[in-house]
Design an enzyme around this catalytic site. Structure first.
Site, PDB file in Angstrom:
ATOM      1  N   SER A   8       0.847  -1.191   0.000  1.00 29.87           N
ATOM      2  CA  SER A   8       0.000   0.000   0.000  1.00 29.87           C
ATOM      3  C   SER A   8       0.883   1.241   0.000  1.00 29.87           C
ATOM      4  O   SER A   8       2.048   1.194   0.412  1.00 29.87           O
ATOM      5  CB  SER A   8      -0.934  -0.001   1.208  1.00 29.87           C
ATOM      6  OG  SER A   8      -0.192  -0.075   2.408  1.00 29.87           O
ATOM      7  N   CYS A   9       0.319   2.333  -0.504  1.00 26.58           N
ATOM      8  CA  CYS A   9       1.063   3.586  -0.559  1.00 26.58           C
ATOM      9  C   CYS A   9       1.397   4.027   0.858  1.00 26.58           C
ATOM     10  O   CYS A   9       0.610   3.768   1.770  1.00 26.58           O
ATOM     11  CB  CYS A   9       0.239   4.659  -1.276  1.00 26.58           C
ATOM     12  SG  CYS A   9       0.430   4.556  -3.065  1.00 26.58           S
ATOM     13  N   PRO A  10       2.548   4.586   1.033  1.00 26.67           N
ATOM     14  CA  PRO A  10       3.447   5.138   0.019  1.00 26.67           C
ATOM     15  C   PRO A  10       4.568   4.201  -0.426  1.00 26.67           C
ATOM     16  O   PRO A  10       5.456   4.636  -1.160  1.00 26.67           O
ATOM     17  CB  PRO A  10       4.031   6.360   0.726  1.00 26.67           C
ATOM     18  CG  PRO A  10       4.177   5.913   2.135  1.00 26.67           C
ATOM     19  CD  PRO A  10       2.954   5.030   2.382  1.00 26.67           C
ATOM     20  N   ASN A  40       0.088   7.661  -8.324  1.00 25.83           N
ATOM     21  CA  ASN A  40       1.174   8.301  -7.579  1.00 25.83           C
ATOM     22  C   ASN A  40       2.532   8.055  -8.233  1.00 25.83           C
ATOM     23  O   ASN A  40       3.370   8.958  -8.282  1.00 25.83           O
ATOM     24  CB  ASN A  40       1.180   7.826  -6.129  1.00 25.83           C
ATOM     25  CG  ASN A  40      -0.015   8.340  -5.354  1.00 25.83           C
ATOM     26  OD1 ASN A  40      -0.607   9.350  -5.703  1.00 25.83           O
ATOM     27  ND2 ASN A  40      -0.387   7.634  -4.306  1.00 25.83           N
TER      28      ASN A  40
END
Length: 67
Positions: A8-10, A40
């Site tokens: 998952s981001c980041p 992103n």
């Protein structure tokens, strides 16, 4: 190739950012399974001077970053 599937981001962005800073590759492939990661990473790549093409198959994305 950087495989960010399942992260998952980041984290996907950080992984790509490290690869860009370390090696400044002319071409880089990134695997992702989250649309937000694709967005992103694309933003980061564009800001770093890369053009990005995205292919989607079965809910997974392959991003190709080229200088």
């Amino acid at each position: 190739m950087i495989d960010t599937r399942g992260l998952s981001c980041p984290m996907p962005v950080i992984m790509v950012q490290k690869a860009i800073k370390k090696d400044a590759p002319a071409c880089l492939e990134v695997l992702a399974d989250a649309r937000v990661a694709v967005e992103n990473i694309t933003r980061l790549a564009n800001n770093s001077g890369y053009q990005v093409s995205v292919a989607e198959a079965d809910g997974e994305f392959t991003l190709t970053l080229k200088k």
